[in-house]
Design a protein around this motif. Structure first.
Motif, short mmCIF file in Angstrom:
data_model
loop_
_atom_site.label_atom_id
_atom_site.label_comp_id
_atom_site.label_asym_id
_atom_site.label_seq_id
_atom_site.Cartn_x
_atom_site.Cartn_y
_atom_site.Cartn_z
N SER A 269 1.87 -1.42 -4.89
CA SER A 269 0.29 -0.99 -4.49
C SER A 269 -0.26 -1.31 -5.67
O SER A 269 0.68 -1.63 -7.08
N GLU B 175 0.96 -1.41 -0.02
CA GLU B 175 0.04 -0.06 -0.09
C GLU B 175 1.08 1.22 0.08
O GLU B 175 0.49 2.30 0.78
N GLN C 58 -7.66 4.06 -7.15
CA GLN C 58 -8.12 3.45 -5.87
C GLN C 58 -9.65 3.24 -5.61
O GLN C 58 -10.02 2.10 -5.46
N GLU D 166 -10.43 3.13 -0.62
CA GLU D 166 -9.38 2.49 -0.60
C GLU D 166 -9.57 1.42 0.44
O GLU D 166 -9.82 1.52 1.56
#
Length: 647
Positions: free
Chosen positions: A402, A232, A585, A529
Motif C-alpha cells: 500500500s 491496499e 491516505q 482513499e
C-alpha cells in the motif's frame, strides 16, 4: 524461474515494457519492489512493501507473480480496483510477457446475477413502480446476453437499486446443486474458472470471508495458493475485525421469518404451524429495537445489560428464536426450502446465545443500532492470533503492499495488528518531486479543534486559498457533521460548483467534479482513499482535523484499555499511528502524476502545538511548508505564468 537481474531487464529502460507500452516510465523503485516480491514468493516469506504514489506497484507485483510458476491470489481493497487490475493492468502485463497463464476474476456471491431468483421475481409479478419495472426489464435483457453475470457490467441499474438483492443470492437462500438453473449458474462458473486459474484476482471481503469463516462457500479455491498479494493492505486490520467477529442482526432474523412464511405456499397445514411463531418473533425483534432507542447508537454490551427493558426484550427474542427453530425442525423433511430455513434458524439461535452469554476476556461484545434495525457482535480483542493461525494454515508467501503502511518509516504498528512476526520490510518513496510539485500550508491562528466555531474558522482560513486556486479543491472532513456545516457555509460564499458527499453516488460526484474543471468537492471518510483525480482539476487538498478514530467505537475502547493494562501508552502506541496512516491516505489524493502541482492545507493546529504533531509531519512526503498565505498565492500565480509561457 527468472533471476533477480531479469526484473531490472524487464522493467528497465531497454526492456519490453518500455518498448511496447506507451507512457511506461522505467522506475528504480518499481524494479526494487519487483525483486522483493519475486524473492518473497520463491522463499514463501512475509513481506511488507510500502510504495509511494507513482511507484508503479501494480506491475511490480504482477510481473513476478506471473513469472513465478506458482498459484497466486491477488486481493484488492475495493471492487473498483479489482476490475481495473483484471480488465486493464493484467491484460497489458500478460501481453508484454507473452504468457498464456490462466487468470480469473472472482467476487462475492452478491455481485452475480442469480437466474433462479430473477425467474422468481419475474413470476411473482409484484407491482413495481415505473423505475423498478424499467430496471427489471433491463436486467432481464442483460441476463440473456451476459457471459459473466457480473452486475458491474450493467451500469444503467444503480448499485443501490432495491432490485439487486431480489435477483442475487446469499449463502442462506442459495439452493446449491438442487437449483433448476445450477448448470448455468454464474457463481458456479466463476468459482470453476478460479479453481482452474494460476492467478486469481479477488477482493479483501471475499478473501477473508473464505479464509476466516468459509461463509461464501468458496473454500475450494483459495487453498493451494503459494502466494497471497494484498494490495491496499492498510485496510486489512479493520476488515479482519469484521470477519473474525460473530454477529447477528435484526435483518437476518426478520428475513428468516419472512422466508419461512413464503415456504408455506403449497404445503398443507404449514401456515397453521408457522404463522404464530413467526409473527411472535417479528414482534419481539421490533420490541428489542424500541428498547434500544434511548441508548447511544453503538456501545459496549454492558450498556444493554444495565437496561431492564433491553434484558427482557433480549430474553424474549432468544426464547422465540429457539421455538421457531423447533417448529422448523418438524417441517424440515417436507421441502428443501424448509430444511434450509431450519438450518439457518439453528445457526442464528446458537450465534445469538453465544454472543449474549459470552463472558470471555478475548472478545469485545458490543451492539449498534440503525434506523430500522440493530446488530449484536463479539469481536476478538486481538486479531494477531487468528490472523497468524490463518497464514500458517496456508504455508504461503504473504505480501502486503500500500502507499500507507508506516509511521515515520516504522512498520511496527501495522505488523503488530496483523501478528506479522519479524516480516521483511521495504519502504519505497514516491518518484514524484514533492519539493517542486507541492506546498504544505499550515494556516496560522486556528483555534483548538474542540472549539465550537472550529469549522467556521477553517472555512474562513480556506477561502483565500480557494480564491488563489480558482476552486479545483477537495475539502476532507473527519466527521459528517463538520462536512454538512461546511457545505452550508460555502453555499453562499463560493462561485464554483460545489459537490457534496451524499448528494449523489460517489462515482458520479467524481465524474462531475473532473468535468467541471473548477469544482470544490466536500467529502468524509470514503473520499480520503481510492480517489484518483490527476491533472489540474484537483490542485488543493484541505484536511480539517487529524483523523483520530471516533471515541464511541467500543472495540477500539476495549483495545486501548487492554494496552493500558499491559503498561503501554494507548494514545502513542495505537491512536497516533492509526491516525498517521489515515492522514497519509488523505494527503495521497493531491499529487497523482509527474506533472501535477498542488497545495496541501492542514488545518489542525495540533501539528505544531503537540509533540506528536512532528510524527505526523515526518510521515508525509518531503515538501516545503509555510504559514504564509502569500506563499500559497505565489505558488498558484507562478503556475499560471508557466502555463501561459507553455501555451
Amino acid at each position: 524461474m527468472t533471476d533477480h537481474d531479469d526484473m531490472s531487464a524487464l522493467l528497465g529502460a531497454d526492456g519490453p515494457f518500455a518498448r511496447e507500452l506507451p507512457n511506461f516510465a522505467p522506475r528504480e523503485a518499481q524494479q526494487t519492489m519487483a525483486r522483493a516480491v519475486q524473492h518473497a514468493i520463491a522463499e514463501r516469506e512475509i513481506l511488507i512493501a510500502e510504495a509511494g504514489t507513482g511507484t508503479g506497484k501494480t506491475y511490480a507485483y504482477l510481473v513476478p507473480a506471473l513469472l513465478s510458476g506458482q498459484r497466486v491470489i491477488v486481493s484488492t481493497g475495493t471492487k473498483a480496483l479489482q476490475d481495473q487490475l483484471y480488465f486493464r493492468d493484467l491484460p497489458k502485463v500478460r501481453s508484454v510477457l507473452g504468457t498464456r497463464l490462466k487468470t480469473a476474476l472472482l467476487k462475492g456471491r452478491a455481485n452475480y446475477l442469480c437466474l433462479y431468483r430473477l425467474d422468481q421475481t419475474v413470476r411473482e409479478g409484484a407491482t413495481f413502480d415505473r423505475t423498478q419495472a424499467a430496471q427489471l426489464a433491463a436486467i432481464r435483457a442483460w441476463s440473456a446476453r451476459t457471459r459473466r453475470g457480473d452486475r458491474m457490467e450493467l451500469a444503467e441499474v444503480p448499485e443501490e437499486s432495491p432490485l439487486w438483492p431480489r435477483v442475487t443470492s446469499t449463502p442462506e437462500n442459495c439452493l446449491g446443486v438442487e437449483c433448476p438453473f445450477y448448470d448455468d449458474c454464474h457463481v458456479v462458473k466463476a468459482r470453476r474458472e478460479a479453481q482452474e486459474a494460476e492467478l486469481v484476482v479477488v477482493n479483501h471481503h471475499l478473501l477473508f470471508a473464505d479464509l476466516a469463516l468459509k461463509q461464501e462457500g468458496f473454500g475450494e479455491i483459495l487453498p493451494g495458493a503459494q502466494a497471497f498479494i494484498l494490495d491496499e493492505a492498510h485496510q486489512i486490520p479493520e476488515l479482519a475485525g469484521q470477519f473474525f467477529s460473530q454477529s447477528i442482526s435484526a435483518r437476518q432474523m426478520t428475513e428468516l421469518a419472512q422466508d419461512s412464511l413464503h415456504e408455506c405456499t403449497g404445503i398443507t397445514g404449514a401456515i397453521g404451524m408457522l404463522l404464530e411463531p413467526v409473527e411472535a418473533l417479528q414482534e419481539a425483534v421490533r420490541k428489542l429495537r424500541l428498547a434500544l432507542d434511548p441508548l447511544p447508537q453503538r456501545g459496549a454490551f454492558q450498556q444493554l445489560e444495565a437496561s431492564a427493558a433491553v434484558r427482557v426484550a433480549m430474553h424474549d427474542v432468544r426464547e422465540l428464536m429457539a421455538s421457531l427453530t423447533d417448529v422448523l425442525a418438524a417441517q424440515a423433511e417436507r421441502s428443501r426450502g424448509f430444511a434450509n430455513a431450519h438450518e439457518r434458524a439453528a445457526n442464528l439461535s446458537e450465534r445469538l446465545d453465544r454472543i449474549v452469554e459470552q463472558q470471555g476476556e478475548h472478545d469485545v461484545r458490543w451492539y449498534e443500532q440503525f434506523p430500522r434495525g440493530f446488530a449484536l457482535h463479539a469481536t476478538p480483542l486481538d486479531l494477531a492470533a487468528p490472523l497468524r493461525a490463518m497464514r500458517e494454515r496456508t504455508q504461503a508467501a504473504w505480501i502486503h503492499t500500500s502507499a500507507t503502511l508506516s509511521v515515520a518509516g516504522n512498520f511496527d504498528h501495522f505488523a503488530r495488528q496483523l501478528g506479522l512476526d519479524d516480516p521483511h520490510t521495504l519502504s519505497l518513496e514516491s518518484p514524484f518531486d514533492y519539493s517542486a510539485q507541492a506546498l504544505c500550508y499550515l494556516p496560522p491562528a486556528l483555534p483548538d479543534p474542540a472549539a465550537r466555531d472550529y469549522t467556521e474558522r477553517v472555512i474562513d482560513a480556506v477561502m483565500p486559498v480557494l480564491q488563489a486556486s480558482n476552486g479545483r479543491a477537495f475539502l476532507l472532513f473527519t466527521s459528517h457533521r463538520a462536512l454538512r456545516l461546511a457545505a452550508d457555509l460555502l453555499q453562499q460564499r463560493v462561485p464554483w460548483p460545489l459537490f457534496v458527499q451524499g448528494s449523489a453516488p460517489r462515482h458520479r460526484l467524481l465524474e462531475e467534479f473532473r468535468a467541471s474543471g473548477h469544482g470544490v468537492l466536500l467529502g468524509a471518510a470514503s473520499f480520503w482513499e481510492g480517489v484518483d483525480v490527476a491533472g489540474e482539476a484537483l490542485s488543493v487538498v484541505v484536511i480539517d482535523k487529524l483523523p483520530f478514530a471516533a471515541p464511541d467505537d467500543p472495540v477500539l475502547q476495549a483495545r486501548l484499555d487492554a494496552l493500558e493494562q499491559s503498561g503501554i501508552n494507548p494514545f502513542m502506541a495505537w491512536q497516533v499511528p492509526s491516525a498517521v496512516i489515515a492522514l497519509k491516505q488523505g494527503v495521497g489524493r493531491l499529487i497523482r502524476d509527474v506533472s501535477d502541482r498542488g497545495v496541501l492545507v492542514l488545518c489542525d493546529p495540533r501539528l505544531s502545538t503537540k509533540g506528536y504533531g512532528r510524527l505526523f509531519l515526518a510521515s508525509l512526503p518531503a515538501m516545503p511548508r509555510t504559514r504564509e498565505l502569500a506563499a500559497v498565492q505565489t505558488f498558484f500565480a507562478t503556475a499560471t505564468v508557466t502555463a501561459g509561457q507553455d501555451s
